[in-house]
Structure formats: structure tokens, C-alpha cells
Design an enzyme around this catalytic site. Structure first.
Site, PDB file in Angstrom:
ATOM      1  N   THR A 146       0.866  -1.191   0.000  1.00  0.00           N
ATOM      2  CA  THR A 146       0.000   0.000   0.000  1.00  0.00           C
ATOM      3  C   THR A 146       0.901   1.238   0.000  1.00  0.00           C
ATOM      4  O   THR A 146       1.340   1.663  -1.058  1.00  0.00           O
ATOM      5  CB  THR A 146      -0.966   0.021   1.201  1.00  0.00           C
ATOM      6  OG1 THR A 146      -0.224  -0.116   2.411  1.00  0.00           O
ATOM      7  CG2 THR A 146      -1.967  -1.112   1.098  1.00  0.00           C
ATOM      8  N   LYS A 168       3.664  -6.965   4.148  1.00  0.00           N
ATOM      9  CA  LYS A 168       3.409  -5.568   3.797  1.00  0.00           C
ATOM     10  C   LYS A 168       3.100  -4.818   5.090  1.00  0.00           C
ATOM     11  O   LYS A 168       2.547  -5.364   6.047  1.00  0.00           O
ATOM     12  CB  LYS A 168       2.287  -5.409   2.777  1.00  0.00           C
ATOM     13  CG  LYS A 168       0.884  -5.673   3.212  1.00  0.00           C
ATOM     14  CD  LYS A 168       0.137  -4.622   3.963  1.00  0.00           C
ATOM     15  CE  LYS A 168       0.394  -3.220   3.484  1.00  0.00           C
ATOM     16  NZ  LYS A 168      -0.338  -2.261   4.409  1.00  0.00           N
ATOM     17  N   THR A 179      -1.624  -2.995  10.653  1.00  0.00           N
ATOM     18  CA  THR A 179      -1.684  -2.862   9.183  1.00  0.00           C
ATOM     19  C   THR A 179      -0.569  -3.628   8.573  1.00  0.00           C
ATOM     20  O   THR A 179       0.241  -3.129   7.802  1.00  0.00           O
ATOM     21  CB  THR A 179      -1.601  -1.456   8.638  1.00  0.00           C
ATOM     22  OG1 THR A 179      -2.640  -0.694   9.212  1.00  0.00           O
ATOM     23  CG2 THR A 179      -1.828  -1.425   7.121  1.00  0.00           C
ATOM     24  N   GLU A 259       6.311   4.885   7.552  1.00  0.00           N
ATOM     25  CA  GLU A 259       5.926   6.103   6.845  1.00  0.00           C
ATOM     26  C   GLU A 259       6.704   7.324   7.306  1.00  0.00           C
ATOM     27  O   GLU A 259       6.619   7.729   8.456  1.00  0.00           O
ATOM     28  CB  GLU A 259       4.422   6.340   7.042  1.00  0.00           C
ATOM     29  CG  GLU A 259       3.591   5.368   6.233  1.00  0.00           C
ATOM     30  CD  GLU A 259       2.133   5.323   6.653  1.00  0.00           C
ATOM     31  OE1 GLU A 259       1.746   6.068   7.560  1.00  0.00           O
ATOM     32  OE2 GLU A 259       1.391   4.521   6.063  1.00  0.00           O
ATOM     33  N   ASN A 378      -0.074  10.686   6.561  1.00  0.00           N
ATOM     34  CA  ASN A 378      -1.284  10.250   7.242  1.00  0.00           C
ATOM     35  C   ASN A 378      -2.384  11.296   7.254  1.00  0.00           C
ATOM     36  O   ASN A 378      -3.537  10.988   7.541  1.00  0.00           O
ATOM     37  CB  ASN A 378      -0.945   9.764   8.653  1.00  0.00           C
ATOM     38  CG  ASN A 378      -0.237   8.438   8.583  1.00  0.00           C
ATOM     39  OD1 ASN A 378      -0.804   7.470   8.087  1.00  0.00           O
ATOM     40  ND2 ASN A 378       1.007   8.393   9.016  1.00  0.00           N
TER      41      ASN A 378
END
Lengths: 383, 383
Positions: A146, A168, A179, A259, A378
């Protein structure tokens, strides 16, 4: 590489049109046997996505024929219709493979709260099955990404058998997984009960100790499938060791791709009265926004480490704690070491060591710094 | 205004040279009597700054003559020498006022881990005492600011008596208070035990429910002093109500000035099985970085609200929860309301209402969004 490094597995990834970008978004991992033992661990979040609810049911008999995974939509908080979408996906793949839906696990990742385009998924199932090959692992690893910037894969080989895996996840990594989708395969001969025990032992000290932002996903799933295709029965201790190595490697890759992060941070708590105390103290630091901002600013601000752990109920004397950054003792017995200096800007990895001087237990928690880019990604990853 | 709105108090703030900038950094609030009753609540962080350890001791007899507060240094994690600095500060002021050091509370705020320049503080004490006046409250409120952009003050008047207050704090506001100094004064006649009961009741539903970033400071202190100078005995219920109003007003001001925030967010949990459940669920949302980033992105991403509260053990059925943003029902019974839309970008305040449908209890938690500027300020606020 990846889930096809172990013998007896076929895999593939393709673009089914779930992602508007046209990027790969659908993956299959198929066990070709002769064994079909399987185990799994799932998110501890009480809000569970439809594919998690489904997979928790089908794993109960310790057997799986295949896993179908999609990116581009989490199918979480989608109600009875969303569950029906997962069910249809499993039924369609089962029918194509000539097995029962109870032998199909389903994983989804992406935005919460929207129905997935189930027609696109079921329409793509024949191509998915036709194209799956014994070297297609990397394609599957690519299709489940993603916000990941790289595909995550890991392989370990021991005496005559192999474990291969893909994962992932990027940011939003938290206790009890988050996640994060992981599929691990092995050609070792291991029964379902032993797979389950090994998987729980391995995830407990790896994925469970990655804590990127304190969030916990609705979709986290770690699946372990055994084909037994090597014909070699694995020693349980050696199998758990190899599996832990694979999980640890993937966990590090997840942290490294978190991230917007600029630092990977290993927080090691030693001298704890119990392992649980060490984990609680490590997490309190890993989740402290002020500490994480200081790391982004390359400031070895040990005061924020103490302020964070002071919020826990772990056993320690506040006036007995030592804190080091990258091996340099910055604070001892609760206050600063005069003239202590350390430059933490040079390397991506930062080591923070805290000695509680309260016992003999230890644990390491992995996290990241808090950066502009974390906020940007985000804030812009819209629902 | 401020702490001198109530009769019987003198206050002042000045620049003692603690801050390199030359800004005001030292404040005094002096009770002129005739009563000297006092109460206080402190941080629950186990790593307590020297002034907190000191003030916890001196408040035990329920009496205070004065409070001295400095910005520019937290005097936290400074060991025995740091405690000696606090002690010297209290002794010097006590000597100047002709009272005992046990009647002096001390508060400090700023960076953790460095000694404060105690000589500059003690040298400034005579000027501090000489310049304190019955309208000097705003000067004191100015001198305790750190990253605050505005001074925080609040006043309530009832039948013949007044409560006045000042506060500092910006970001890092968390449960059980955080990097927050508050001094509240009243000229009502209230004994120390009643002051204590009223203060605990008021902070429980105000400062304790502000949760800006989940961090908790080493220095948080809320002091309440009564001079009795109005000669009016306050009704206990009315006093608690007025005090709660003052605390609530200050708590809102703290949230509104949180570091780098663009939204103030009121998360109200209703239909909870207990008040504690409501608070736990509210905090889980308030501390979720992904939710806070979504608010910065003006995205009413109800899925992240559900994912956050799913991590708690509160009583609820995941399939019975309703989530609204600014009064618009976005998600009902665990999944999205078709075509529901709401624009949350227009106002600084965002209301998030969650109905758990599990009971009759409710609570509101205040927090902020997570922004680039939050990261910037906290990455650059060096130790």
C-alpha cells in the site's frame, strides 16, 4: 525468494483494477501439498475487518489450501455486506481450485470503511490461479503493497528445509501487529499444532515488539502454511529459531519502511524485574511523541526517556536508572552525566539503552521517529 | 484579572536572566491573608522534578504563604543538587517574607535535565517581593510562559467572592496534567480540606481530560490558595462549581494554544457502561496518531475512530457503535452511512461524538490534531 522459496507453493500478483492507479493489487499464495497444515495470528483490535473474521474461522481446523490477498481496500467496518464480499471471494477461489471455501484464507489492506469492488476480484480469480507459479513469490509481495516503498521478503534455509515469507506494512505498526499482512511458507514437515506454537513464540518477540505509532490495525494477519514438500521433519526448536529469524528480519524491514521515518530506533530495556516490565517501559518510550520528535531532531534528549517511563507502573527506583544513546551513557542514577555527548545524526539506526537496575530481564522494542512526512502521509491518506 | 482578581493576593513577574532571550522568567504569587489555606494536585509521573517533590512536602499542612515560579528550566532529573536549588529558592523567599520555607511552594518549567541558575533566582527575590502588587497577576501569567503564545488567565465571581487563576502549558498536555503549571487564588473563606476536595473534583473533569499528545510531564502542578479576604464563606457546592468553571476555561485555553495545532477536538463518548469506560475510549481516540493526522487533513475518517476504540477493553458491541463528526452521523452500527458528508475544515473546533450504546455514562476528552508544526516545535525544542 519470498513465499515460493519453500517447495510446494505457487504464487502470483496482478492488477485487478482495485487500485485506481492500475498498480498490482491482488495476490495468491497456493499450497501445492502434500501437506496443508496452517496456523495464524490476528490483530487483537476488537474492530476486526471482514477478512479477519473470515480467516479466524477457517484456520480453526489447522488447514489451508490457499490465501488470497488484496490491497486497495481494507474491507473493514463494512458490515454484513462486507463480510459477504469476503465470503464470495473465498467461494470463487475455492470453486476454481476445486476445494472448499473453508480452505481459503482472505486478507485485505487499504482504507477502512469502503466496500471492496468484489466483482473485480472474483473476475480476476481464474487468471490468478492460471498464472500462479513456483517462482511467483516476488509478484505476490509486490501486489500487497500500500504505502510501502519496497516489497518485504525473507528466506531461511536449514537442514533440508526452507522458510520463505512476504510482508506488507509501513507505519501504523503496533503492538499485537498492525496494518501488517504476512504470509510465511515452509516445506518442512510440521503439524498444525507445532506450527501454531512456533508462530506464537516467534511473533511474540518480533512483530509484537514493533511499535511505530501506537496504532493497531483492524486487518493484521500473519499466516504460516506448511507443504511438507521437502519430506524433512523439522526439529521443533530449530524450526522456531528459523521462523523467529524470518519474523525478526521482516519486522526490521517494516520498521525501516515506516511512513516518513528518518530513524529506526531500538529501545532496549535491561535490568527489569520481569520481561513484561521491560516491554511496558520500552513501549512507553516508543509511543512518546515528544521523544520521537527529539529523535527526528537528532537530540539525545534523555530527559524525555525518563519522563516517558515515569508514566508506567513498572518496578524501578527513579534514582537508579541509566540511559545511553548509541552506547554513550547520558544519564545515570536519574540525572545527567556531566559533559556527556553523542552525535545520533549520522546513522539511520539509533540505539537507546535503559538499565532499570531492578532485575535481570530485558526486551527490545523497535520504533521510528516522528517526522513531518509521517504527518503528511497520514493527513493525506484520505478515507 | 488572573491571580490578583481575588482580594488578598499580590503578584508580579520579571526577567531574572534565566531565559537567554531576556524574556520574563520569574513569578511570585503571594497570599496576603488573613487566611493561608492551600491545596494542590501534582503530576502522576513517577519521575518528578525537584520543585514537585518539594511542593508535595510543603503542602501537607494545608497552608502556603507564597508560590515562586520560574520558566526557562524544569529542574527535573537534576539529582540532589537540583533539589538543593529548589530548597535554596524557597529558603531565600521565606527569609525575605519573614516566614518559614515550609510555607513556600516552588514551580519550574522548561527543559529537563539541566541545573537552573539558582543564583539568578535568589538574587531576584528582593525585587520580586518589592514589586509584587495587587494588580500584578498578568505580569506573573506572562513570566511563566514557555512555548505558550498567549498568557492564560480566568476569573469567576459569585456572591461576594472571586476565584482568579493563571496557567501555562502548550502541547504535551496529558492525563493527570502535563507541562502545565496552574495557580488559582480565591478570597472566599474555605478551609484546606474543602479546598482539597473541590480542587480534586474540578481537575478530575477538566485538566485530567485534556490529552494533547499522551505525554505526561515531570513538573505538572495545580495550586489553589485561599486568602479569605472577602470574609464570605463560600457554599461548598457553589465553590466547586465556580472552580470547575475556571479549570474548564483554562483547560480549553491550553488546548487552544497547543503546539502547532490547527484544530481543537472535543471527543464525547456517550452510551458507556461506566464513566471510566467513556474516558478510556475517549483517550484511545485522542492519542491515536492516525486519527490526529486525519483531523489535520480535515478528513472525517470515522474508520480510524473505530480502529482506535477497538484497542480498548471497554464494554461495547463493535456492531452497535455510532460515530458523528460535527453532529453528522458518519457511521452507524459499525459501518458507514451511505452518502454521509461533513466539512470539518471550516472551524477550529471539531466535535467527534461516539455512542457506544452500552449504558448511560458519558465523558468528553479534549485533544488536538497532529501537524507539521507540532513535529517541528518538538524536534527543535532542544535539550
Amino acid at each position: 525468494m519470498s513465499v515460493t522459496a519453500a517447495k510446494g507453493f505457487a504464487a502470483v500478483g496482478l492488477a485487478a483494477g482495485i487500485k485506481p492507479s492500475g498498480d498490482p493489487d491482488l495476490a495468491l499464495v497456493r499450497n501445492l501439498g502434500p501437506d496443508f497444515a496452517a496456523a495464524a495470528v490476528f490483530t487483537s483490535n476488537r474492530i476486526k475487518a471482514a477478512p479477519v473474521v473470515w480467516s479466524q474461522q477457517v484456520i480453526k481446523d489447522g488447514s489451508l489450501q490457499a490465501v488470497i490477498l488484496n490491497s486497495g481496500g481494507a474491507n473493514a467496518c463494512t458490515g454484513p455486506d462486507g463480510f459477504a464480499d469476503t465470503h464470495s471471494t473465498a467461494e470463487r477461489l475455492a470453486s476454481e481450485l476445486g476445494v472448499g471455501a473453508i480452505d481459503i484464507a482472505v486478507c485485505s489492506t487499504g482504507v477502512i470503511g469502503h466496500r471492496i469492488p468484489v466483482d473485480k476480484i472474483t473476475s480476476a480469480v481464474p487468471a490468478l490461479v492460471a498464472r500462479a507459479t513456483e517462482d511467483g513469490g516476488p509478484l505476490a509481495a509486490r501486489a500487497i503493497m500500500t504505502t510501502d516503498t519496497v516489497a518485504k521478503q525473507s528466506v531461511q534455509t536449514r537442514n533440508g528445509w526452507t522458510i520463505g515469507a512476504m510482508a506488507k506494512g509501513a507505519g501504523m505498526l503496533a503492538p499485537g501487529l498492525a496494518t501488517m499482512l504476512v504470509v510465511i511458507t515452509t516445506d518442512a514437515v510440521v503439524n498444525a499444532a507445532d506450527l501454531d506454537a512456533a508462530l506464537r513464540a516467534a511473533t511474540h518477540v518480533t512483530f509484537d515488539r514493533v511499535d511505530s505509532d501506537g496504532a493497531m490495525s483492524t486487518n493484521d494477519t500473519v499466516l504460516l502454511l506448511s507443504s511438507g514438500a521437502s519430506g524433512v521433519e523439522a526439529d521443533p526448536g530449530e524450526f522456531t529459531e528459523a521462523l523467529t529469524t524470518v519474523c525478526s528480519d521482516l519486522a526490521r524491514q517494516l520498521v525501516a519502511d515506516a511512513e516518513g521515518a528518518t530513524h529506526d530506533i531500538a529501545i532496549t530495556i535491561s535490568g527489569a524485574a520481569s520481561e513484561e516490565d521491560a516491554v511496558v517501559v520500552g513501549r512507553s518510550i516508543a509511543r512518546n511523541s515528544l521523544f520521537k520528535c527529539a529523535m527526528f531532531g537528532n537530540d539525545p534528549y534523555w530527559g524525555r526517556v525518563l519522563a516517558a517511563l515515569g508514566t508506567t507502573q513498572a518496578t524501578f527506583d527513579p534514582d537508579a536508572i541509566d540511559v545511553s544513546f548509541n552506547g554513550v551513557l547520558m544519564s545515570s542514577k536519574g540525572f545527567g552525566v556531566p559533559d556527556a555527548e553523542v552525535d545520533i545524526s549520522a546513522n539511520r539506526e539509533i540505539r537507546v539503552d535503559v538499565d532499570l537496575h531492578a532485575g535481570d530481564h530485558a526486551a527490545t522494542i523497535w520504533t521510528n521517529d516522528l517526522t513531518y512526512d509521517y504527518v503528511k502521509e497520514n493527513a493525506e491518506y484520505l478515507s
